[in-house]
Design a protein around this motif. Structure first.
Motif, PDB file in Angstrom:
ATOM      1  N   ARG A   3     -20.810  40.340   1.928  1.00 42.81           N
ATOM      2  CA  ARG A   3     -21.534  39.573   0.945  1.00 42.81           C
ATOM      3  C   ARG A   3     -22.867  40.509   0.723  1.00 42.81           C
ATOM      4  NH1 ARG A   3     -26.201  36.103   1.968  1.00 42.81           N
ATOM      5  NH2 ARG A   3     -26.370  34.459   0.106  1.00 42.81           N
ATOM      6  N   ASN A   4     -22.950  40.641  -0.750  1.00 41.12           N
ATOM      7  CA  ASN A   4     -23.889  41.343  -1.202  1.00 41.12           C
ATOM      8  C   ASN A   4     -24.062  42.847  -0.585  1.00 41.12           C
ATOM      9  OD1 ASN A   4     -24.613  39.540  -2.971  1.00 41.12           O
ATOM     10  ND2 ASN A   4     -25.983  38.641  -1.519  1.00 41.12           N
ATOM     11  N   GLY A   5     -22.889  43.523  -0.246  1.00 42.20           N
ATOM     12  CA  GLY A   5     -22.909  44.838   0.455  1.00 42.20           C
ATOM     13  C   GLY A   5     -22.954  44.913   1.919  1.00 42.20           C
ATOM     14  N   LYS A   6     -22.997  43.639   2.516  1.00 40.84           N
ATOM     15  CA  LYS A   6     -23.162  43.927   4.043  1.00 40.84           C
ATOM     16  C   LYS A   6     -22.569  42.744   4.675  1.00 40.84           C
ATOM     17  CE  LYS A   6     -27.904  42.602   3.746  1.00 40.84           C
ATOM     18  NZ  LYS A   6     -29.447  42.727   4.193  1.00 40.84           N
ATOM     19  N   PRO A   7     -22.412  42.741   6.028  1.00 40.43           N
ATOM     20  CA  PRO A   7     -21.903  41.589   6.816  1.00 40.43           C
ATOM     21  C   PRO A   7     -22.747  40.453   6.488  1.00 40.43           C
ATOM     22  CG  PRO A   7     -21.616  43.308   7.971  1.00 40.43           C
ATOM     23  CD  PRO A   7     -22.437  43.742   6.754  1.00 40.43           C
ATOM     24  N   CYS A   8     -22.056  38.911   6.629  1.00 43.43           N
ATOM     25  CA  CYS A   8     -22.768  37.980   6.280  1.00 43.43           C
ATOM     26  C   CYS A   8     -22.055  36.950   7.495  1.00 43.43           C
ATOM     27  CB  CYS A   8     -22.959  37.293   5.146  1.00 43.43           C
ATOM     28  SG  CYS A   8     -23.854  35.764   5.216  1.00 43.43           S
ATOM     29  N   TYR A   9     -22.701  36.558   8.723  1.00 46.87           N
ATOM     30  CA  TYR A   9     -22.165  35.679   9.519  1.00 46.87           C
ATOM     31  C   TYR A   9     -22.744  34.372   9.508  1.00 46.87           C
ATOM     32  CZ  TYR A   9     -21.609  33.104  13.737  1.00 46.87           C
ATOM     33  OH  TYR A   9     -21.342  32.084  14.780  1.00 46.87           O
ATOM     34  N   ILE A  10     -21.720  33.231   9.331  1.00 52.22           N
ATOM     35  CA  ILE A  10     -22.189  31.926   9.194  1.00 52.22           C
ATOM     36  C   ILE A  10     -21.778  31.169  10.246  1.00 52.22           C
ATOM     37  CG2 ILE A  10     -21.943  29.895   7.948  1.00 52.22           C
ATOM     38  CD1 ILE A  10     -21.760  31.391   5.347  1.00 52.22           C
ATOM     39  N   GLU A  11     -22.389  30.635  11.089  1.00 48.03           N
ATOM     40  CA  GLU A  11     -22.095  29.969  12.415  1.00 48.03           C
ATOM     41  C   GLU A  11     -21.096  28.738  12.490  1.00 48.03           C
ATOM     42  OE1 GLU A  11     -24.346  28.646  16.439  1.00 48.03           O
ATOM     43  OE2 GLU A  11     -25.266  27.919  14.300  1.00 48.03           O
ATOM     44  N   GLY A  12     -20.082  28.828  12.999  1.00 47.64           N
ATOM     45  CA  GLY A  12     -19.037  27.844  12.882  1.00 47.64           C
ATOM     46  C   GLY A  12     -19.190  27.089  14.093  1.00 47.64           C
ATOM     47  N   PRO A  13     -18.585  25.869  14.376  1.00 43.95           N
ATOM     48  CA  PRO A  13     -18.777  24.723  15.518  1.00 43.95           C
ATOM     49  C   PRO A  13     -18.355  25.442  16.795  1.00 43.95           C
ATOM     50  CG  PRO A  13     -17.010  24.005  14.056  1.00 43.95           C
ATOM     51  CD  PRO A  13     -17.713  25.306  13.381  1.00 43.95           C
ATOM     52  N   HIS A  14     -17.320  26.301  16.834  1.00 49.66           N
ATOM     53  CA  HIS A  14     -16.556  26.753  17.922  1.00 49.66           C
ATOM     54  C   HIS A  14     -16.930  28.338  18.322  1.00 49.66           C
ATOM     55  CE1 HIS A  14     -14.683  22.658  17.961  1.00 49.66           C
ATOM     56  NE2 HIS A  14     -14.252  23.281  16.632  1.00 49.66           N
ATOM     57  N   ASP A  15     -17.832  28.833  17.740  1.00 49.22           N
ATOM     58  CA  ASP A  15     -18.135  30.239  17.620  1.00 49.22           C
ATOM     59  C   ASP A  15     -18.880  30.370  19.063  1.00 49.22           C
ATOM     60  OD1 ASP A  15     -16.925  30.796  15.385  1.00 49.22           O
ATOM     61  OD2 ASP A  15     -18.603  30.891  14.250  1.00 49.22           O
ATOM     62  N   ASN A  16     -18.834  31.729  19.455  1.00 55.10           N
ATOM     63  CA  ASN A  16     -19.551  32.217  20.502  1.00 55.10           C
ATOM     64  C   ASN A  16     -20.693  32.887  19.719  1.00 55.10           C
ATOM     65  OD1 ASN A  16     -20.944  33.736  22.361  1.00 55.10           O
ATOM     66  ND2 ASN A  16     -19.261  34.012  23.867  1.00 55.10           N
ATOM     67  N   THR A  17     -21.554  32.260  19.302  1.00 53.78           N
ATOM     68  CA  THR A  17     -22.716  32.915  18.468  1.00 53.78           C
ATOM     69  C   THR A  17     -23.467  34.018  18.941  1.00 53.78           C
ATOM     70  OG1 THR A  17     -22.900  30.762  17.153  1.00 53.78           O
ATOM     71  CG2 THR A  17     -24.928  32.192  16.857  1.00 53.78           C
ATOM     72  N   ARG A  18     -23.940  33.982  20.266  1.00 56.76           N
ATOM     73  CA  ARG A  18     -24.503  35.232  20.672  1.00 56.76           C
ATOM     74  C   ARG A  18     -23.762  36.367  20.867  1.00 56.76           C
ATOM     75  NH1 ARG A  18     -29.061  35.259  24.211  1.00 56.76           N
ATOM     76  NH2 ARG A  18     -29.052  32.991  24.457  1.00 56.76           N
ATOM     77  N   LYS A  19     -22.599  36.184  21.300  1.00 61.14           N
ATOM     78  CA  LYS A  19     -21.662  37.469  21.450  1.00 61.14           C
ATOM     79  C   LYS A  19     -21.685  38.195  19.900  1.00 61.14           C
ATOM     80  CE  LYS A  19     -16.978  38.813  22.878  1.00 61.14           C
ATOM     81  NZ  LYS A  19     -15.598  38.250  23.371  1.00 61.14           N
ATOM     82  N   VAL A  57     -23.265  47.542  13.331  1.00 64.27           N
ATOM     83  CA  VAL A  57     -23.954  47.851  12.096  1.00 64.27           C
ATOM     84  C   VAL A  57     -25.402  47.989  12.456  1.00 64.27           C
ATOM     85  CG1 VAL A  57     -22.393  46.883  10.641  1.00 64.27           C
ATOM     86  CG2 VAL A  57     -24.240  45.594  11.493  1.00 64.27           C
ATOM     87  N   GLY A  58     -26.095  47.583  13.427  1.00 60.79           N
ATOM     88  CA  GLY A  58     -27.511  47.953  13.631  1.00 60.79           C
ATOM     89  C   GLY A  58     -28.292  46.390  13.164  1.00 60.79           C
ATOM     90  N   GLU A  59     -29.160  46.116  13.901  1.00 60.92           N
ATOM     91  CA  GLU A  59     -30.029  44.964  13.614  1.00 60.92           C
ATOM     92  C   GLU A  59     -30.685  45.234  12.191  1.00 60.92           C
ATOM     93  OE1 GLU A  59     -33.217  42.039  15.823  1.00 60.92           O
ATOM     94  OE2 GLU A  59     -32.693  43.764  16.778  1.00 60.92           O
ATOM     95  N   GLY A  60     -30.820  44.066  11.418  1.00 60.51           N
ATOM     96  CA  GLY A  60     -31.292  44.266   9.958  1.00 60.51           C
ATOM     97  C   GLY A  60     -30.245  44.722   8.909  1.00 60.51           C
ATOM     98  N   ASN A  61     -29.102  44.967   9.230  1.00 59.82           N
ATOM     99  CA  ASN A  61     -28.166  45.427   8.446  1.00 59.82           C
ATOM    100  C   ASN A  61     -27.076  44.398   8.156  1.00 59.82           C
ATOM    101  OD1 ASN A  61     -28.997  48.043   8.045  1.00 59.82           O
ATOM    102  ND2 ASN A  61     -28.110  48.905   9.877  1.00 59.82           N
ATOM    103  N   PHE A  62     -27.206  43.296   8.539  1.00 59.74           N
ATOM    104  CA  PHE A  62     -26.400  42.082   8.481  1.00 59.74           C
ATOM    105  C   PHE A  62     -27.183  40.605   8.195  1.00 59.74           C
ATOM    106  CE2 PHE A  62     -26.886  42.250  13.019  1.00 59.74           C
ATOM    107  CZ  PHE A  62     -27.245  41.034  13.350  1.00 59.74           C
ATOM    108  N   ASP A  63     -26.570  39.722   7.567  1.00 56.09           N
ATOM    109  CA  ASP A  63     -27.441  38.549   7.447  1.00 56.09           C
ATOM    110  C   ASP A  63     -26.499  37.626   8.272  1.00 56.09           C
ATOM    111  OD1 ASP A  63     -28.859  39.499   5.410  1.00 56.09           O
ATOM    112  OD2 ASP A  63     -27.395  39.134   3.825  1.00 56.09           O
ATOM    113  N   TYR A  64     -27.208  36.231   8.400  1.00 56.03           N
ATOM    114  CA  TYR A  64     -26.674  35.367   9.336  1.00 56.03           C
ATOM    115  C   TYR A  64     -27.231  33.787   8.788  1.00 56.03           C
ATOM    116  CZ  TYR A  64     -30.813  36.175  12.112  1.00 56.03           C
ATOM    117  OH  TYR A  64     -32.025  36.581  12.421  1.00 56.03           O
ATOM    118  N   LEU A  65     -26.362  33.050   9.311  1.00 51.50           N
ATOM    119  CA  LEU A  65     -26.953  31.477   8.668  1.00 51.50           C
ATOM    120  C   LEU A  65     -26.245  30.828  10.098  1.00 51.50           C
ATOM    121  CD1 LEU A  65     -25.759  31.042   5.019  1.00 51.50           C
ATOM    122  CD2 LEU A  65     -28.338  31.011   6.143  1.00 51.50           C
ATOM    123  N   PHE A  66     -27.492  30.043  10.621  1.00 52.73           N
ATOM    124  CA  PHE A  66     -27.032  29.199  11.898  1.00 52.73           C
ATOM    125  C   PHE A  66     -27.019  27.668  11.350  1.00 52.73           C
ATOM    126  CE2 PHE A  66     -29.275  32.692  14.842  1.00 52.73           C
ATOM    127  CZ  PHE A  66     -27.983  33.462  14.707  1.00 52.73           C
TER     128      PHE A  66
END
Length: 224
Positions: free
Chosen positions: A187-203, A212-221
């Protein structure tokens, strides 16, 4: 039935006419047309099996948003999920179908329903139920379906993610991709993780930090 009539039946069937419509056009009985189509489909399937080939493709589908984003190079700010369904013909009114839920922003093949048998009415119900959470669907080629699924897998692997465990028993049904279709994942040139109900979010977050390094991806919880 003459060979010319048989070929005309196949030509009309390719135009999505029903056996009754074909029979009416050619002055035949609907039962004759149905019997021939069943015989032809079964012979085609048997010939493919004897050659070690996959069953012939009946239909490939994708939700319209996924198609616009990856095949039409449009943008989407609402969702990174798409659904690909690949259905093969096992004979007249007999199908084998599998579906692949794709997170094309990050995780790749997020879920799979392995190949299962169905008839025409069961298949239609399956399609409607499968795409009910989406804004409609459209037909695509097998090459495009393969490019979407395998492309998402390749992208996710660069981030450290493997496809859903059920993909292993479903990849032969899909077939290997030989496509040169260029697709842009993320998404917009970099990974974007959207949390799902059965995801191991921390992992997942830790995997992204490592790949990819901290700051090089987006996420929505809390979106699941």
């Amino acid at each position: 039935m003459q060979p010319e009539q048989e070929q005309e039946i196949l030509n009309l069937r390719d135009r999505q006419l029903t056996p009754k419509q074909i029979a009416r056009k050619l002055g035949l009985k609907a039962s004759e047309v149905s019997t021939f189509l069943q015989f032809h489909a079964e012979q085609t399937a048997l010939a493919s099996a004897e050659k070690g080939e996959l069953l012939p493709v009946a239909q490939c589908l994708v939700d319209v948003n996924f198609a616009k984003v990856l095949l039409g190079n449009e943008t989407s700010e609402t969702s990174g999920l798409g659904l690909v369904v690949v259905t093969r013909s096992k004979g007249y009114n007999r199908f084998v179908t599998a579906s692949y839920l794709i997170d094309y922003w990050c995780l790749g093949v997020k879920d799979v329903i392995p190949p299962r048998n169905c008839n025409d009415s069961q298949y239609k119900n399956l399609v409607e139920n499968s795409y009910s959470p989406f804004l409609g669907y459209e037909e695509i080629s097998l090459e495009q379906a393969q490019a979407l699924v395998w492309g998402a897998i390749a992208y996710a692997k660069t981030l450290g993610f493997e496809p859903h465990r059920d993909f292993e028993q479903s990849k032969a049904h899909l077939g290997e991709s030989t496509s040169e279709i260029g697709l842009k994942f993320g998404r917009n040139g970099k990974p974007c993780y959207i949390e799902g109900p059965h995801d191991n979010t921390r992992k997942i977050i830790n995997t992204l930090k490592n790949s990819v390094g901290e700051g090089n991806f987006d996420y929505l919880f809390g979106m699941g």
